[in-house]
Every structure is written in C-alpha cells, then in structure tokens.
Design a protein around this motif. Structure first.
Motif, short mmCIF file in Angstrom:
data_model
loop_
_atom_site.label_atom_id
_atom_site.label_comp_id
_atom_site.label_asym_id
_atom_site.label_seq_id
_atom_site.Cartn_x
_atom_site.Cartn_y
_atom_site.Cartn_z
N MET A 72 0.85 -1.18 0.00
CA MET A 72 0.00 0.00 0.00
C MET A 72 0.89 1.24 0.00
O MET A 72 1.94 1.27 0.62
CB MET A 72 -0.90 -0.01 1.24
N ARG A 73 0.42 2.27 -0.68
CA ARG A 73 1.14 3.53 -0.71
C ARG A 73 1.18 4.14 0.68
O ARG A 73 0.26 3.99 1.46
CB ARG A 73 0.48 4.48 -1.70
N ARG A 74 2.24 4.87 0.98
CA ARG A 74 2.41 5.49 2.30
C ARG A 74 1.47 6.67 2.51
O ARG A 74 1.16 7.01 3.65
CB ARG A 74 3.86 5.98 2.47
N GLY A 75 1.02 7.34 1.45
CA GLY A 75 0.20 8.54 1.57
C GLY A 75 -1.02 8.37 2.47
O GLY A 75 -1.20 9.13 3.42
N PRO A 76 -1.87 7.38 2.20
CA PRO A 76 -3.05 7.20 3.06
C PRO A 76 -2.69 6.84 4.50
O PRO A 76 -3.36 7.29 5.44
CB PRO A 76 -3.81 6.06 2.39
N ILE A 77 -1.64 6.08 4.68
CA ILE A 77 -1.22 5.69 6.02
C ILE A 77 -0.77 6.92 6.81
O ILE A 77 -1.18 7.13 7.95
CB ILE A 77 -0.11 4.61 5.95
N VAL A 78 0.06 7.72 6.19
CA VAL A 78 0.56 8.93 6.85
C VAL A 78 -0.60 9.89 7.13
O VAL A 78 -0.70 10.47 8.22
CB VAL A 78 1.66 9.61 6.01
N ALA A 79 -1.51 10.03 6.16
CA ALA A 79 -2.65 10.94 6.34
C ALA A 79 -3.52 10.51 7.51
O ALA A 79 -3.94 11.35 8.31
CB ALA A 79 -3.47 11.00 5.05
N VAL A 80 -3.79 9.23 7.63
CA VAL A 80 -4.62 8.74 8.73
C VAL A 80 -3.90 8.91 10.06
O VAL A 80 -4.48 9.41 11.04
CB VAL A 80 -5.03 7.27 8.50
N LEU A 81 -2.63 8.54 10.12
CA LEU A 81 -1.88 8.68 11.37
C LEU A 81 -1.85 10.14 11.82
O LEU A 81 -2.19 10.45 12.97
CB LEU A 81 -0.46 8.15 11.19
N VAL A 82 -1.48 11.03 10.92
CA VAL A 82 -1.38 12.45 11.27
C VAL A 82 -2.77 13.02 11.57
O VAL A 82 -2.94 13.78 12.54
CB VAL A 82 -0.68 13.25 10.15
N GLY A 83 -3.76 12.64 10.79
CA GLY A 83 -5.12 13.14 11.02
C GLY A 83 -5.68 12.72 12.36
O GLY A 83 -6.22 13.55 13.10
N VAL A 84 -5.56 11.44 12.68
CA VAL A 84 -6.05 10.95 13.98
C VAL A 84 -5.28 11.62 15.11
O VAL A 84 -5.87 12.04 16.12
CB VAL A 84 -5.97 9.42 14.07
N PHE A 85 -3.98 11.73 14.96
CA PHE A 85 -3.16 12.39 15.97
C PHE A 85 -3.64 13.82 16.19
O PHE A 85 -3.87 14.24 17.33
CB PHE A 85 -1.68 12.38 15.58
N LEU A 86 -3.77 14.59 15.12
CA LEU A 86 -4.14 16.01 15.26
C LEU A 86 -5.55 16.18 15.85
O LEU A 86 -5.75 17.03 16.71
CB LEU A 86 -4.04 16.72 13.91
#
Length: 172
Positions: free
Chosen positions: A1-15
């Motif tokens: 899987m591409r890193r983009g969605p993973i990073v977006a979810v991690l950062v989004g949930v964190f924020l």
C-alpha cells in the motif's frame, strides 16, 4: 500500500485527538468548579476538575519528572521507530490515537504549573469508584486495548495458518 493514506490517517487521527484533548482541558479549566462538579447519567458521570501530578489513579505523583521523560521517549519512539513501519491504515489510526494521548498529557506536564516536566495533568471525567481521567487517557486506553485485541486475533490467525499448513503437509 502507498504510504500517503497511512501517513494521512496517522497524522489526522493524531491532530484530531490532540486538539480534542487540549480544547476539552481548556474548557474544563475555564468552566468547571472543583467544589461543585456537574453530574450526568444519574450520577454515573461527573465533571470533577483535578490537577494530577501522577499517572493513572494519581499513582506516581512523586515521579512527575520521570513520567515526563518517559512520555517524551515514548512519543519519539512512536514517531521515529513505529510510524515508518506501519503498513495498514487501521494500525496508523491506532498509533495516531496513542500518540495523541501521549502528547496531550505531555503538553500538560511541560506547560502547566508547577513548571516544565513537573506540570500537573488536567483530568475531569469522573466515574464512581474509578479514576478521574481526560480525553488523552481515553485515546491511550483505547489504543492499548486495540493493540491487545489485534495481537490476540493475529495469534489465533497464525495458529490456524500453521494448523492448516501442517494438515496440508500431512495430506501430501
């Protein structure tokens, strides 16, 4: 899987988690009277403002600096070691939850009285015969429970795969 969605979810949930924790703590400090906590759900929940120098159940109140340093180390470990290794969006969400919880309480320890590394955490959700906690604690606890559940489920899946492989080898 591409890193983009993973990073977006991690950062989004964190924020979202971190912001929710900080906003609710600011509202609690501004609006709650520690001597007169409002109650809800027939007394099952009250909003009782406390400033907690320790960890869960106010344990470790004499070790606030140690707890602060451990939180810094944990947050760095999550960001530097775990985050780059996440391969599933669901795992990214759980890591984001855990990091939001760590960062929320760490912010209190760094910025609130009585001073850096010694600051008291704002807690305000009170359930009878239980701890008084905050949104960061909810995120941390939820993340920990999900990690344990996933570990149990994955170990059962692995056992089933091993059993199936053993049976298939026996049929050959």
């Amino acid at each position: 899987m591409r890193r983009g969605p993973i990073v977006a979810v991690l950062v989004g949930v964190f924020l979202v988690g971190y912001a929710l924790d900080q906003v609710t703590k600011a509202l609690a400090v501004e609006h709650l009277d520690p001597a007169n906590p409002p109650t809800f759900l027939g007394g099952w929940l009250s909003l009782k403002l406390i400033r907690n120098p320790g960890a869960a159940f106010s344990m470790g109140s004499g070790f606030t600096e140690v707890l602060s340093v451990l939180a810094i180390v944990a947050l760095l470990f999550c960001a530097i070691y775990l985050a780059p290794r996440v391969t599933k969006v669901s795992h990214a969400a759980v890591l984001g939850m855990g990091m939001a919880g760590i960062a929320g309480n760490l912010t209190d320890r760094l910025l609130r009285a009585p001073g850096p590394l010694r600051g008291h955490v704002i807690d305000f959700f009170a359930v009878p015969r239980f701890a008084i906690f905050n949104v960061a604690d909810i995120f941390l606890t939820s993340a920990a429970i999900l990690v344990v559940l996933w570990t149990l489920v994955e170990s059962r899946r692995e056992a089933a795969r091993e059993k199936a492989a053993t049976e298939a080898a026996g049929d050959s």
